[in-house]
Design a protein around this motif. Structure first.
Motif, short mmCIF file in Angstrom:
data_model
loop_
_atom_site.label_atom_id
_atom_site.label_comp_id
_atom_site.label_asym_id
_atom_site.label_seq_id
_atom_site.Cartn_x
_atom_site.Cartn_y
_atom_site.Cartn_z
N ILE A 168 25.70 96.32 48.10
CA ILE A 168 25.47 95.54 46.89
C ILE A 168 26.71 95.68 46.00
O ILE A 168 27.13 96.79 45.69
N PHE A 169 27.27 94.54 45.61
CA PHE A 169 28.43 94.53 44.70
C PHE A 169 27.96 94.09 43.31
O PHE A 169 27.40 93.00 43.17
N ILE A 170 28.21 94.93 42.33
CA ILE A 170 27.81 94.61 40.97
C ILE A 170 28.99 94.77 40.02
O ILE A 170 29.68 95.80 40.03
N ASN A 171 29.21 93.75 39.20
CA ASN A 171 30.17 93.85 38.12
C ASN A 171 29.45 94.45 36.92
O ASN A 171 28.55 93.82 36.37
N HIS A 172 29.81 95.65 36.55
CA HIS A 172 29.05 96.38 35.51
C HIS A 172 29.04 95.63 34.19
O HIS A 172 27.99 95.35 33.63
N CYS A 173 30.22 95.29 33.69
CA CYS A 173 30.32 94.53 32.43
C CYS A 173 31.10 93.27 32.73
O CYS A 173 32.29 93.33 33.08
N SER A 174 30.44 92.13 32.60
CA SER A 174 31.09 90.86 32.94
C SER A 174 32.33 90.65 32.09
O SER A 174 32.29 90.81 30.87
N ASN A 175 33.41 90.24 32.73
CA ASN A 175 34.62 89.95 31.96
C ASN A 175 34.56 88.55 31.35
O ASN A 175 35.51 88.11 30.70
N VAL A 176 33.43 87.86 31.53
CA VAL A 176 33.25 86.55 30.91
C VAL A 176 32.26 86.65 29.74
O VAL A 176 32.56 86.23 28.63
N ASP A 178 20.50 88.25 22.09
CA ASP A 178 20.09 89.58 21.59
C ASP A 178 19.50 90.48 22.68
O ASP A 178 19.39 91.69 22.49
N ASN A 179 19.10 89.91 23.79
CA ASN A 179 18.35 90.67 24.79
C ASN A 179 19.22 91.57 25.68
O ASN A 179 18.69 92.38 26.43
N TYR A 180 20.51 91.40 25.62
CA TYR A 180 21.36 92.09 26.59
C TYR A 180 22.14 93.24 25.97
O TYR A 180 22.55 93.17 24.81
N ASN A 181 22.40 94.25 26.80
CA ASN A 181 23.40 95.25 26.42
C ASN A 181 24.77 94.60 26.49
O ASN A 181 25.01 93.75 27.35
N LYS A 182 25.63 95.01 25.61
CA LYS A 182 26.90 94.28 25.48
C LYS A 182 28.11 95.21 25.60
O LYS A 182 28.15 96.28 25.00
N GLY A 183 29.08 94.73 26.34
CA GLY A 183 30.39 95.36 26.34
C GLY A 183 31.23 94.70 25.26
O GLY A 183 30.79 93.74 24.63
N PRO A 184 32.45 95.18 25.06
CA PRO A 184 33.23 94.74 23.89
C PRO A 184 33.93 93.39 24.07
O PRO A 184 35.11 93.24 23.77
N LEU A 185 33.19 92.41 24.57
CA LEU A 185 33.78 91.07 24.71
C LEU A 185 32.68 90.02 24.71
O LEU A 185 31.54 90.30 25.05
N PHE A 186 33.06 88.82 24.30
CA PHE A 186 32.16 87.66 24.32
C PHE A 186 32.93 86.44 24.79
O PHE A 186 34.13 86.34 24.61
N SER A 187 32.17 85.50 25.33
CA SER A 187 32.71 84.16 25.53
C SER A 187 31.98 83.21 24.61
O SER A 187 30.79 83.39 24.33
N PHE A 188 32.69 82.20 24.17
CA PHE A 188 32.05 81.19 23.34
C PHE A 188 32.72 79.85 23.53
O PHE A 188 33.81 79.75 24.10
N ASN A 189 32.06 78.84 23.05
CA ASN A 189 32.66 77.52 22.91
C ASN A 189 32.26 76.97 21.55
O ASN A 189 31.30 77.45 20.94
#
Lengths: 373, 95
Positions: free
Chosen positions: A136-144, A293-304
């Motif tokens: 199983i490959f998991i990206n811990h904190c999405s870079n997106v 609000d439901n997710y744990n967050k790493g120090p990045l966001f994506s937006f438009n």
């Protein structure tokens, strides 16, 4: 200038990193053998620091490479995945996706079920495991999206089914607490130049002792040089000249984070700033944040921003307001199908230990200005 | 106003097959120059930003920049250089 592209590479670095690099370059490469430009035990001491970030006891199970991409290539090509089934998250970076999909082996690759933002309910994974599932490959904190997966629960499932649990912590190591033991991680891949505040050209991986990974890269390592044929039981993954300068930088930056900042303070600092930024941005009209609000967050966001191309937003931020961000697919194409952003991508902002509240407040004002045109 | 140099941008947009070039001028781009870009297509002009942003978008190329800066960006789809030549030949006409 406000730098909000730390997920690409962190800026600023602790001042001690500059000093360590200079010292490494200035020191005479003394020695009768490889003349490494470093003090005694630099490599092992650096690994010792990394082991403190991930809670492993055997630093000998940590290997340095040129980065996360090389690490994944070594692992995927050495794992003997032929005629096996692997599960990967939609958040994976091309450093995972491309070695898997371009492998000469016959690998059955299946995307793990997830919600619209790429978050995995660990219980869903069990229904996708079949008899020949191997990893199983998991990206811990999405870079997106910055969304953090529950690796402890996923690790439990991997352990229950005797699967190799491979976790990409390129975005999380150095800003989110990670415990290899409690998450049952078999292989963990990291990079030096993001939250660990080292420099580019260095990364590595942790490999649990009982996992069989063939060596696929060969060369000199100043050991047993008379042997041409290499015993595959020897885990000699580090061949060729090591990037000693980058290791010196990483040793110095991790010394700083461990001894001066302190890891619990570091993690709390980044989380607090992240939640502050998110709480302000989520109220902005015409701004679409790819998280909630439901997710744990790493120090990045994506937006438009409604009515504007993301490439224009990033251009405006840089050229009108001197804010550095990243735009596009961020080398992680699969998640954009979920986000419905495959066509033009997103704007990504990412913080570091050195990002100040003043910079965050200025950025929020700028976003209000752009979204209200 | 003169073109000083043209550089292929190191900020490639090749992920989605757009290739970008930066055109550098010897003076700041003013509103008159920006509005002269209408000759290439529909002009978007966002005047309320700290430095107003402008963009001309067609299927084959785009031109964008910010007022008061001395460079603008040209994006060419499929890296068709003929369009870059066309823009360079015409960008200062009627200005």
């Amino acid at each position: 200038m406000i730098y909000l592209n730390n997920a690409a590479t962190s800026y600023r670095k602790p001042p001690c990193v500059n000093d360590a690099i200079n010292k490494c370059l200035l020191d005479l490469p003394v020695g009768q053998f490889r003349s490494n430009q470093c003090e005694n035990n630099l490599i092992l001491d650096c690994k010792d620091n990394i082991s403190k970030f991930i809670n492993v006891k055997k630093k000998e199970n940590i290997f340095f490479t040129s980065g996360a991409t090389e690490s994944f290539n070594l692992i995927i090509n050495g794992l003997k995945l032929n005629n096996t089934h692997v599960l990967i998250s939609v958040n994976e970076h091309n450093s995972v996706i491309r070695p898997l999909y371009n492998s000469k082996e016959n690998i059955d690759i299946e995307l793990i079920k997830c919600d619209e933002f790429g978050y995995i309910n660990p219980l869903d994974i069990e229904s996708q495991i079949i008899p020949n599932t191997k990893a199983i490959f998991i990206n811990h904190c999405s870079n997106v999206t910055g969304i953090v997966q529950d690796i402890n629960k996923i690790g439990e499932i991997a352990k229950k089914h005797n699967l190799i649990f491979i976790v990409d912590v390129a975005q999380s190591l150095g800003c989110i607490k990670i415990d290899v033991e409690s998450a049952n991680i078999g292989i963990l891949v990291f990079t030096a130049h993001k939250s660990l505040m080292g420099i580019s050209g260095l990364g590595g991986f942790y490999l649990k002792g009982n996992i069989d990974v063939d060596i696929v890269k060969f060369g000199g390592n100043a050991k047993n040089s008379h042997l041409i044929k290499i015993d595959k039981n020897n885990k000699e993954f580090e061949v060729g000249t090591q990037n000693i300068v980058a290791i010196a930088a990483l040793k110095s930056s991790t010394d700083f984070l461990i001894n001066e900042v302190k890891l619990n303070t570091l993690y709390a600092n980044e989380l607090k700033k992240t939640l502050y930024l998110y709480s302000k941005l989520k109220k902005v009209d015409n701004l679409i944040i790819y998280s909630n609000d439901n997710y744990n967050k790493g120090p990045l966001f994506s937006f438009n921003i409604n009515y504007l191309d993301p490439s224009d937003v990033s251009y405006i931020l840089y050229n009108s307001y001197e804010v550095i961000t990243r735009v596009g697919l961020h080398c992680a194409p699969l998640i954009h199908k979920n986000l419905n952003t495959l066509n033009k991508g997103t704007v990504r902002i990412s913080l570091s230990y050195y990002t100040t509240y003043s910079e965050i407040d200025d950025f929020i004002k700028i976003i209000h200005e752009i979204t209200s045109i | 106003m003169e073109i000083i140099k043209v550089e292929k941008s190191n900020e490639i947009c090749a992920e989605i097959n757009w290739h970008s070039y930066d055109i550098f001028f010897d003076e700041q781009m003013d509103k008159k120059f920006i509005f002269s870009l209408k000759k290439f297509g529909t002009l978007m002009y966002l005047s309320l930003l700290k430095k107003p942003f402008f963009k001309v978008n067609t299927n084959e190329y785009l031109i964008k920049g910010t007022q008061y800066n001395t460079k603008l960006r040209v994006g060419i789809f499929n890296n068709n250089i003929e369009y870059l030549s066309f823009i360079l030949e015409n960008i200062l006409i009627l200005y």
